[in-house]
Write a protein that holds these residues in place. Structure first.
Motif, PDB file in Angstrom:
ATOM      1  N   GLY A   1      19.594 -57.224 -10.963  1.00 56.75           N
ATOM      2  CA  GLY A   1      19.164 -58.135  -9.915  1.00 56.75           C
ATOM      3  C   GLY A   1      19.099 -57.490  -8.548  1.00 56.75           C
ATOM      4  N   SER A   2      18.322 -58.095  -7.660  1.00 55.29           N
ATOM      5  CA  SER A   2      18.093 -57.504  -6.340  1.00 55.29           C
ATOM      6  C   SER A   2      19.352 -57.435  -5.481  1.00 55.29           C
ATOM      7  CB  SER A   2      17.008 -58.293  -5.600  1.00 55.29           C
ATOM      8  OG  SER A   2      17.398 -59.643  -5.437  1.00 55.29           O
ATOM      9  N   ARG A   3      20.322 -58.302  -5.753  1.00 60.72           N
ATOM     10  CA  ARG A   3      21.559 -58.276  -4.962  1.00 60.72           C
ATOM     11  C   ARG A   3      22.554 -57.248  -5.485  1.00 60.72           C
ATOM     12  NH1 ARG A   3      19.831 -63.518  -5.266  1.00 60.72           N
ATOM     13  NH2 ARG A   3      19.565 -64.634  -3.283  1.00 60.72           N
ATOM     14  N   GLU A   4      22.411 -56.841  -6.735  1.00 61.95           N
ATOM     15  CA  GLU A   4      23.354 -55.901  -7.334  1.00 61.95           C
ATOM     16  C   GLU A   4      22.831 -54.467  -7.365  1.00 61.95           C
ATOM     17  OE1 GLU A   4      22.387 -58.795  -9.092  1.00 61.95           O
ATOM     18  OE2 GLU A   4      24.093 -59.895  -8.243  1.00 61.95           O
ATOM     19  N   VAL A   5      21.525 -54.293  -7.274  1.00 60.53           N
ATOM     20  CA  VAL A   5      20.941 -52.969  -7.432  1.00 60.53           C
ATOM     21  C   VAL A   5      21.313 -52.067  -6.253  1.00 60.53           C
ATOM     22  CG1 VAL A   5      18.752 -53.424  -6.224  1.00 60.53           C
ATOM     23  CG2 VAL A   5      18.798 -51.824  -8.155  1.00 60.53           C
ATOM     24  N   THR A   6      21.533 -50.793  -6.529  1.00 59.59           N
ATOM     25  CA  THR A   6      21.783 -49.837  -5.449  1.00 59.59           C
ATOM     26  C   THR A   6      20.456 -49.379  -4.854  1.00 59.59           C
ATOM     27  OG1 THR A   6      21.692 -47.877  -6.875  1.00 59.59           O
ATOM     28  CG2 THR A   6      23.834 -49.018  -6.680  1.00 59.59           C
ATOM     29  N   ALA A   7      20.537 -48.801  -3.666  1.00 58.35           N
ATOM     30  CA  ALA A   7      19.321 -48.326  -3.004  1.00 58.35           C
ATOM     31  C   ALA A   7      18.618 -47.270  -3.845  1.00 58.35           C
ATOM     32  CB  ALA A   7      19.658 -47.779  -1.626  1.00 58.35           C
ATOM     33  N   SER A   8      19.381 -46.363  -4.445  1.00 55.80           N
ATOM     34  CA  SER A   8      18.743 -45.307  -5.243  1.00 55.80           C
ATOM     35  C   SER A   8      18.131 -45.868  -6.518  1.00 55.80           C
ATOM     36  CB  SER A   8      19.765 -44.212  -5.575  1.00 55.80           C
ATOM     37  OG  SER A   8      20.825 -44.738  -6.359  1.00 55.80           O
ATOM     38  N   GLU A   9      18.782 -46.869  -7.134  1.00 50.49           N
ATOM     39  CA  GLU A   9      18.213 -47.501  -8.320  1.00 50.49           C
ATOM     40  C   GLU A   9      16.905 -48.199  -7.981  1.00 50.49           C
ATOM     41  OE1 GLU A   9      22.241 -48.598 -10.905  1.00 50.49           O
ATOM     42  OE2 GLU A   9      21.478 -50.003  -9.410  1.00 50.49           O
ATOM     43  N   ARG A  10      16.893 -48.891  -6.857  1.00 53.03           N
ATOM     44  CA  ARG A  10      15.658 -49.570  -6.448  1.00 53.03           C
ATOM     45  C   ARG A  10      14.557 -48.553  -6.194  1.00 53.03           C
ATOM     46  NH1 ARG A  10      14.737 -55.026  -4.172  1.00 53.03           N
ATOM     47  NH2 ARG A  10      12.540 -55.006  -3.561  1.00 53.03           N
ATOM     48  N   GLN A  11      14.866 -47.482  -5.527  1.00 56.42           N
ATOM     49  CA  GLN A  11      13.865 -46.454  -5.245  1.00 56.42           C
ATOM     50  C   GLN A  11      13.290 -45.881  -6.539  1.00 56.42           C
ATOM     51  OE1 GLN A  11      16.003 -43.694  -2.770  1.00 56.42           O
ATOM     52  NE2 GLN A  11      15.978 -45.057  -0.974  1.00 56.42           N
ATOM     53  N   GLY A  12      14.162 -45.682  -7.540  1.00 56.47           N
ATOM     54  CA  GLY A  12      13.689 -45.169  -8.818  1.00 56.47           C
ATOM     55  C   GLY A  12      12.746 -46.141  -9.500  1.00 56.47           C
ATOM     56  N   THR A  13      13.089 -47.425  -9.482  1.00 53.13           N
ATOM     57  CA  THR A  13      12.223 -48.436 -10.086  1.00 53.13           C
ATOM     58  C   THR A  13      10.887 -48.492  -9.366  1.00 53.13           C
ATOM     59  OG1 THR A  13      14.136 -49.746 -10.773  1.00 53.13           O
ATOM     60  CG2 THR A  13      12.017 -50.884 -10.665  1.00 53.13           C
ATOM     61  N   VAL A  14      10.915 -48.439  -8.046  1.00 54.15           N
ATOM     62  CA  VAL A  14       9.686 -48.444  -7.256  1.00 54.15           C
ATOM     63  C   VAL A  14       8.804 -47.261  -7.633  1.00 54.15           C
ATOM     64  CG1 VAL A  14       8.761 -48.105  -4.921  1.00 54.15           C
ATOM     65  CG2 VAL A  14      10.606 -49.757  -5.314  1.00 54.15           C
ATOM     66  N   ALA A  15       9.401 -46.070  -7.701  1.00 55.80           N
ATOM     67  CA  ALA A  15       8.623 -44.869  -7.998  1.00 55.80           C
ATOM     68  C   ALA A  15       7.990 -44.948  -9.386  1.00 55.80           C
ATOM     69  CB  ALA A  15       9.519 -43.631  -7.894  1.00 55.80           C
ATOM     70  N   ARG A  16       8.748 -45.456 -10.361  1.00 59.47           N
ATOM     71  CA  ARG A  16       8.211 -45.521 -11.722  1.00 59.47           C
ATOM     72  C   ARG A  16       7.143 -46.603 -11.849  1.00 59.47           C
ATOM     73  NH1 ARG A  16      13.649 -43.829 -12.522  1.00 59.47           N
ATOM     74  NH2 ARG A  16      14.434 -45.978 -12.533  1.00 59.47           N
ATOM     75  N   LEU A  17       7.311 -47.719 -11.125  1.00 60.12           N
ATOM     76  CA  LEU A  17       6.255 -48.730 -11.121  1.00 60.12           C
ATOM     77  C   LEU A  17       4.986 -48.187 -10.468  1.00 60.12           C
ATOM     78  CD1 LEU A  17       8.204 -52.003 -10.257  1.00 60.12           C
ATOM     79  CD2 LEU A  17       6.939 -51.533 -12.370  1.00 60.12           C
ATOM     80  N   ARG A  18       5.150 -47.403  -9.423  1.00 65.21           N
ATOM     81  CA  ARG A  18       3.983 -46.816  -8.759  1.00 65.21           C
ATOM     82  C   ARG A  18       3.243 -45.881  -9.709  1.00 65.21           C
ATOM     83  NH1 ARG A  18       6.401 -44.353  -4.551  1.00 65.21           N
ATOM     84  NH2 ARG A  18       6.384 -46.288  -3.319  1.00 65.21           N
ATOM     85  N   GLU A  19       3.999 -45.081 -10.451  1.00 68.88           N
ATOM     86  CA  GLU A  19       3.352 -44.163 -11.390  1.00 68.88           C
ATOM     87  C   GLU A  19       2.694 -44.932 -12.537  1.00 68.88           C
ATOM     88  OE1 GLU A  19       4.302 -40.004 -13.774  1.00 68.88           O
ATOM     89  OE2 GLU A  19       5.645 -40.728 -12.197  1.00 68.88           O
TER      90      GLU A  19
ATOM     91  N   THR B   1      12.570 -58.890  -9.298  1.00 66.79           N
ATOM     92  CA  THR B   1      11.736 -60.054  -8.971  1.00 66.79           C
ATOM     93  C   THR B   1      12.531 -61.346  -9.130  1.00 66.79           C
ATOM     94  OG1 THR B   1      10.861 -60.135 -11.222  1.00 66.79           O
ATOM     95  CG2 THR B   1       9.587 -58.893  -9.596  1.00 66.79           C
ATOM     96  N   ASP B   2      13.834 -61.271  -8.920  1.00 67.15           N
ATOM     97  CA  ASP B   2      14.657 -62.477  -9.095  1.00 67.15           C
ATOM     98  C   ASP B   2      14.568 -63.426  -7.914  1.00 67.15           C
ATOM     99  OD1 ASP B   2      16.055 -60.855  -7.325  1.00 67.15           O
ATOM    100  OD2 ASP B   2      17.932 -60.864  -8.467  1.00 67.15           O
ATOM    101  N   THR B   3      13.990 -62.981  -6.806  1.00 67.89           N
ATOM    102  CA  THR B   3      13.709 -63.858  -5.670  1.00 67.89           C
ATOM    103  C   THR B   3      12.305 -63.552  -5.165  1.00 67.89           C
ATOM    104  OG1 THR B   3      14.472 -62.352  -3.924  1.00 67.89           O
ATOM    105  CG2 THR B   3      16.149 -63.766  -4.970  1.00 67.89           C
ATOM    106  N   VAL B   4      11.742 -64.505  -4.464  1.00 69.26           N
ATOM    107  CA  VAL B   4      10.419 -64.286  -3.874  1.00 69.26           C
ATOM    108  C   VAL B   4      10.466 -63.167  -2.846  1.00 69.26           C
ATOM    109  CG1 VAL B   4       8.657 -65.318  -2.396  1.00 69.26           C
ATOM    110  CG2 VAL B   4       9.566 -66.607  -4.332  1.00 69.26           C
ATOM    111  N   ALA B   5      11.509 -63.144  -2.020  1.00 70.74           N
ATOM    112  CA  ALA B   5      11.615 -62.119  -0.982  1.00 70.74           C
ATOM    113  C   ALA B   5      11.660 -60.723  -1.596  1.00 70.74           C
ATOM    114  CB  ALA B   5      12.851 -62.369  -0.125  1.00 70.74           C
TER     115      ALA B   5
END
Length: 271
Positions: A108-126, A148-152
């Motif tokens: 979830g967006s409240r539990e994810v670390t900054a580096s985990e989020r960055q990794g997910t972003v990079a892989r979605l971009r690829e 995507t657990d919240t609109v924000a």
């Protein structure tokens, strides 16, 4: 199409609704219910590495006059998953799907670390780049315990990925009052490519779609103002009973046709 083209693009069914049925039976029942499209799931009905199975699903769709609107993958943009995405893209093309459903991680967006989020972003971009190479759009599953657990967080994620072929699905958040759910949908605006239509209350207790008809009438009233119009896909029927599909499809058509600007009830239970 069935329904009203001023509110949605097409009416259809997520095949995961009836995981227990063969693909041919899912297609037959969808056609008998007057639906236009199917989102075929990659887990049971159309596994990406089983090309003969995928081709057979395409053939049965054609036989019943159905298009494949989306390929329902379980790609979560996790570490090590990108190697399998080209196979998903090829299967989507073989199905004739213009879109692949993907997931935004498993935290979830409240539990994810900054580096985990960055990794997910990079892989979605690829993954979006691979999709674009195959002429495909990607759409995020709008779901708890993901980014995507919240609109924000969903809007932030779409901006972070920055891929023009990445949009999102929408569904009513679990136990959210109608006005809260509708406000979130409005905030997502034209970034919604499809809605997963079901009636749950409370929690994940499955009700007839008619029991939340007021919510869905308001949803389709909002979507009638959006361009491009999204697909509306039935997902989850009470008891996973295929005999109920025709009734639920009739409710969906009626709800789309009577879309309304009327606000939902002010709070709490929505039916």
């Amino acid at each position: 199409m069935s329904g009203d083209s001023a509110a949605v693009s097409r009416l259809g069914l997520c095949s995961v609704t009836f995981r227990h049925l063969p693909a041919a039976e899912v297609a037959r029942r969808a056609a008998d219910a007057g639906l236009d499209v199917v989102e075929w799931g990659a887990d049971v009905h159309a596994p990406p590495r089983e090309r003969d199975t995928v081709r057979a699903v395409r053939d049965v769709s054609d036989r019943y006059g159905l298009a494949c609107c989306s390929y329902g993958s379980y790609f979560r943009a996790g570490a090590g998953e990108l190697a399998g995405f080209p196979a998903l893209a090829r299967a989507a093309v073989l199905l004739g799907a213009p879109r692949v459903r993907v997931w935004a991680g498993g935290t979830g967006s409240r539990e994810v670390t900054a580096s985990e989020r960055q990794g997910t972003v990079a892989r979605l971009r690829e993954a979006a780049g691979i999709g674009a190479d195959h002429g495909l759009e990607l759409a995020l599953e709008f779901h708890a315990k993901t980014l995507t657990d919240t609109v924000a967080s969903t809007l932030r994620l779409l901006d972070e990925v920055g891929a023009p072929n990445l949009r999102t699905y929408w569904q009513p958040p679990l136990d959210a009052p109608d006005e809260e759910a509708l406000a979130g949908l409005a905030e997502l605006g034209d970034r919604v490519s499809g809605v997963h239509v079901f009636s749950w209350w409370p929690g994940n207790h499955r009700l007839p779609l008619a029991d939340r008809e007021e919510l869905w009438t308001a949803v389709f009233g909002h979507l009638s103002e959006q361009h491009p119009h999204p697909d509306a896909l039935l997902e989850f029927v009470p008891g996973s009973d295929p005999a109920l599909l025709r009734r639920e499809a009739d409710t969906l058509r009626r709800t789309v046709a009577r879309r309304s600007e009327r606000p939902a009830r002010p709070a709490g239970r929505s039916h």
